[in-house]
Design a protein around this motif. Sequence first.
Motif, PDB file in Angstrom:
ATOM      1  N   GLN A 173      -7.251  -1.862   7.839  1.00 32.47           N
ATOM      2  CA  GLN A 173      -7.307  -2.048   6.201  1.00 32.47           C
ATOM      3  C   GLN A 173      -9.083  -2.293   6.265  1.00 32.47           C
ATOM      4  OE1 GLN A 173      -5.095  -5.779   6.393  1.00 32.47           O
ATOM      5  NE2 GLN A 173      -4.717  -5.612   8.719  1.00 32.47           N
TER       6      GLN A 173
ATOM      7  N   LEU B 159      -0.917   2.510   4.838  1.00 37.61           N
ATOM      8  CA  LEU B 159      -2.272   2.170   4.382  1.00 37.61           C
ATOM      9  C   LEU B 159      -2.128   1.112   6.443  1.00 37.61           C
ATOM     10  CD1 LEU B 159      -5.608   1.938   4.902  1.00 37.61           C
ATOM     11  CD2 LEU B 159      -4.885   0.065   3.944  1.00 37.61           C
TER      12      LEU B 159
ATOM     13  N   ARG C  49      -8.424   4.186   2.481  1.00 33.23           N
ATOM     14  CA  ARG C  49      -8.282   3.458   1.386  1.00 33.23           C
ATOM     15  C   ARG C  49      -8.560   4.675   0.791  1.00 33.23           C
ATOM     16  NH1 ARG C  49      -6.498  -1.687   0.294  1.00 33.23           N
ATOM     17  NH2 ARG C  49      -6.746  -2.502   2.414  1.00 33.23           N
TER      18      ARG C  49
ATOM     19  N   SER D  54       0.763  -1.424  -0.331  1.00 34.49           N
ATOM     20  CA  SER D  54      -0.098  -0.026   0.145  1.00 34.49           C
ATOM     21  C   SER D  54       1.138   1.229   0.338  1.00 34.49           C
ATOM     22  CB  SER D  54      -1.103   0.122   1.248  1.00 34.49           C
ATOM     23  OG  SER D  54      -0.241   0.103   2.487  1.00 34.49           O
TER      24      SER D  54
END
Length: 245
Positions: free
Chosen positions: A217, A212, A223, A91
């Motif tokens: 998560q 992230l 996100r 990420s």
Amino acid sequence: MTLIAALAALTPWMGRAEEVQVAVASNFTAPMRVIAEQFERDTGHKALLAFGSTGKLYAQIRNGAPFSVLLAADDDVPARLEDEGLAVAGSRFTYAIGTLVLWSAKEAFINDRPEVLREQSFRHLAVANPKTAPYGAAAMATLTKLGLSDSVRDTLVQGENITQTYQFVASGNAELGFVALSQVVDDGVIRQGSSWVVPAAYHPPIRQDAILLNKGQENPAARALLEYLQSTEAAKVINAYGYDR
């Protein structure tokens, strides 16, 4: 489309709006406040921002702080968090490349060149803590490149982070200091005082990575924020504050 139909279309999106707690490196304070406002306007999600030196934010994350996203002032700490299993693998990305500037609140004190450091007509030179703040490490690397790290040692005053370092100079407690260009620029122009923009070759690149964290998560807002940071809208803000992408 009728008003009722429009509201019906908006309701599912509005119902998904969430909050995300974001740890942000101090140098990125001003642009991130603008981006967070635009992010909420454009997505409905709200970013709750906490600012600090990257080193201290790293320590807080390791100690269980409830952050979902980290915007670091370097690329080392996000990589370390990924290696330690505290962040989501894959990420990580560079959201900005920082620029270091030697700045004084006094007009004509620096004159767009580093000679003022050699002349040493000052009592205090402010730098951020190089152990916890990447801009501080870049400042010390610059002094080494100039061959001045020893001669200016007794004049150094150290800020806990780049924000405090800027405050030392802005208040006049230090005649000059190494700060982030983003702290003194407005629409691409340094707004007051005098300065020397440090060439990128004088220190390792200040690659600022986002990642992230594990706590984010399952948070759609986390996100969404990382995606938004890579958008054209965010890029305009980032560039306006003196960063590259």
